[in-house]
Design a protein around this motif. Sequence first.
Motif, mmCIF file in Angstrom:
data_model
loop_
_atom_site.group_PDB
_atom_site.id
_atom_site.type_symbol
_atom_site.label_atom_id
_atom_site.label_comp_id
_atom_site.label_asym_id
_atom_site.label_seq_id
_atom_site.Cartn_x
_atom_site.Cartn_y
_atom_site.Cartn_z
ATOM 1 N N GLY A 43 5.126 -7.442 -1.056
ATOM 2 C CA GLY A 43 6.051 -7.485 -0.080
ATOM 3 C C GLY A 43 6.554 -6.340 0.517
ATOM 4 O O GLY A 43 7.813 -6.099 0.646
ATOM 5 N N SER A 44 5.871 -5.417 0.741
ATOM 6 C CA SER A 44 6.114 -4.288 1.237
ATOM 7 C C SER A 44 6.923 -3.217 0.560
ATOM 8 O O SER A 44 7.777 -2.481 0.905
ATOM 9 C CB SER A 44 6.653 -4.389 2.672
ATOM 10 O OG SER A 44 5.648 -4.828 3.505
ATOM 11 N N GLN A 45 6.888 -3.128 -0.786
ATOM 12 C CA GLN A 45 7.791 -2.391 -1.794
ATOM 13 C C GLN A 45 7.052 -1.022 -1.570
ATOM 14 O O GLN A 45 5.762 -0.702 -2.020
ATOM 15 C CB GLN A 45 7.560 -2.734 -3.037
ATOM 16 C CG GLN A 45 8.342 -4.116 -3.269
ATOM 17 C CD GLN A 45 8.236 -4.525 -4.750
ATOM 18 O OE1 GLN A 45 8.616 -3.725 -5.576
ATOM 19 N NE2 GLN A 45 8.286 -5.852 -4.904
ATOM 20 N N GLU A 46 8.065 0.114 -1.435
ATOM 21 C CA GLU A 46 7.473 1.304 -1.306
ATOM 22 C C GLU A 46 6.818 2.069 -2.441
ATOM 23 O O GLU A 46 5.624 2.725 -2.449
ATOM 24 C CB GLU A 46 8.516 2.252 -0.957
ATOM 25 C CG GLU A 46 8.316 3.695 -0.332
ATOM 26 C CD GLU A 46 7.659 4.035 0.655
ATOM 27 O OE1 GLU A 46 6.931 4.817 1.068
ATOM 28 O OE2 GLU A 46 7.494 2.875 1.801
ATOM 29 N N LEU A 47 7.109 1.555 -3.721
ATOM 30 C CA LEU A 47 6.841 1.948 -4.791
ATOM 31 C C LEU A 47 5.256 1.665 -5.318
ATOM 32 O O LEU A 47 4.825 2.319 -5.889
ATOM 33 C CB LEU A 47 7.500 1.853 -6.065
ATOM 34 C CG LEU A 47 7.544 0.347 -6.810
ATOM 35 C CD1 LEU A 47 8.300 0.518 -8.076
ATOM 36 C CD2 LEU A 47 8.351 -0.491 -5.791
ATOM 37 N N HIS A 48 4.840 0.608 -4.600
ATOM 38 C CA HIS A 48 3.696 0.169 -4.593
ATOM 39 C C HIS A 48 2.635 0.645 -3.155
ATOM 40 O O HIS A 48 1.620 -0.122 -3.122
ATOM 41 C CB HIS A 48 3.593 -1.440 -4.785
ATOM 42 C CG HIS A 48 4.113 -1.838 -6.169
ATOM 43 N ND1 HIS A 48 3.962 -1.192 -7.240
ATOM 44 C CD2 HIS A 48 5.015 -2.733 -6.310
ATOM 45 C CE1 HIS A 48 4.513 -1.802 -8.272
ATOM 46 N NE2 HIS A 48 5.218 -2.824 -7.719
ATOM 47 N N SER A 49 2.880 1.769 -2.820
ATOM 48 C CA SER A 49 2.150 2.130 -1.826
ATOM 49 C C SER A 49 1.567 3.605 -1.783
ATOM 50 O O SER A 49 2.145 4.288 -2.970
ATOM 51 C CB SER A 49 3.004 2.346 -0.238
ATOM 52 O OG SER A 49 3.988 3.326 -0.480
ATOM 53 N N PRO A 50 0.607 4.183 -1.603
ATOM 54 C CA PRO A 50 0.059 5.455 -1.821
ATOM 55 C C PRO A 50 1.331 6.519 -1.504
ATOM 56 O O PRO A 50 1.379 7.216 -2.304
ATOM 57 C CB PRO A 50 -0.929 5.598 -0.759
ATOM 58 C CG PRO A 50 -1.333 4.340 -0.670
ATOM 59 C CD PRO A 50 -0.055 3.410 -0.544
ATOM 60 N N ARG A 51 1.977 6.306 -0.434
ATOM 61 C CA ARG A 51 2.951 7.079 -0.079
ATOM 62 C C ARG A 51 4.184 7.198 -1.136
ATOM 63 O O ARG A 51 4.425 8.273 -1.663
ATOM 64 C CB ARG A 51 3.582 6.893 1.513
ATOM 65 C CG ARG A 51 4.954 7.863 1.852
ATOM 66 C CD ARG A 51 5.217 7.247 3.031
ATOM 67 N NE ARG A 51 6.011 6.121 3.132
ATOM 68 C CZ ARG A 51 6.423 5.649 4.302
ATOM 69 N NH1 ARG A 51 6.325 6.092 5.514
ATOM 70 N NH2 ARG A 51 6.987 4.354 4.206
#
Length: 453
Positions: A43-51
Amino acid sequence: MTSSKEQKAIQDQFRERMNEDELMNCMRCGFCLPSCPTYIESGSQELHSPRGRIAIMKAVVDGLIEPDEDVERTLNMCLGCRACEPVCPSGVRYGHLLEEARDIIQQNKKHSWPVRVLRKLVFKELFPYPNRVRVATASLGFYQRSGLQTFLQRTRLSHVLPAHLREMEKVLPSAPTLKKMKKRPKHLPAQGEAKRRVAFFSGCLMDTLFIETNDATMKLLQLAGCEIVIPSLQTCCGALHGHSGEKEQAKWLAKRNIEAFEQCQADAVITNAGGCGAFLMEYDHLLKDDPDWVDRAKAFVEKIRDISAILIELGFQHKGLKLPPQIVTYQDSCHLRNVMRTSSAPRQLLQSIAGVEFREMRESDRCCGSAGIYNIVEPEMAMQILDHKMVYAEQTGATTIVTANPGCLLQMKLGIERKGLGEKVRAVHIVEVLFEAVKESGLFEESKDGQAG
């Protein structure tokens, strides 16, 4: 729970070993976000992105956050598919950062004794030794053929296993006998004029559980005009170790393989598993701090080629291949595409087969959720990704789903099983499809030893 002493050791190692220049190269532009499966599925959680993960690594280095369970959890939720790398305008080698961070955490964390025993058994006592892998595979074969598997399933005693493991057991191929696994070739001649002298990386699971795929690979190479050398001293590529925080063990395996293949004097080293090939291709990075090995690693890396790439180079797509009419789609192996940068060759080969209607799958370049052992340790996210993948696969109307990595193959078979499509859809390795086409076209002549003649 990670103790304060463990956290201090991890933080010190982060400051000492993490490549801060690489961390700083991330411009936080967000180009990686649409390519990251866990970012999308969460759901577009930042902590689960490469960045987001790079920001967390940098924060640990800077002492802004403690390397606690939440940090470890965030890093472990990453598939390691590396789809973020080709789209990164700064060229950040995210995969290298992830593996280094995982290694630091694992080497400074005190595991419970069952976990320690399991990790030691898998990483140090099993995969580095081909004979032990063969015995383990033969044991699986006995379980499958003896009736024990059927008995446990019918009596529901197998339900002591988690549901996702029971599902995965159903799609495992029939394991070969120990006798068959021990009788492996060391040298094979080309069929006709020898155009190349190649060495074949047979792998561990590929040369046991997927032995038929390896056999087909070698036959295709022979038909393409390759003299083949198969070093008997080769071992596991070390990918599982490198991705799971066992970097020193991965280095040891890399050195064994480099040494084994140096003796072949081959033009190329051929792989047929995207995950293995990608890790082999990064031996130079793995051994970059070892002056005795770095140049040898670079020479080895320069020879790594995927089976599909070498077949295209040798004009295999012009052999007049044919198959009965069928709709085919292709699911990319993440590491084959994102690390080895091989995506067009498999498609060219499939499109060259008369009778095949090739249909591109939507988001075929997005991870299927296998990712080594990810589908075992993170089943909820893996199945969520797989179920979405199968929606796109169904939309193609394909009766044959092709991939180029054993983990991806099992994952797609699992997707077919979950959707109840087993009677009309199959999943196969690209080598298997090509060999079917070779036999259908009358190009294959089998000699007494079972190899191309």
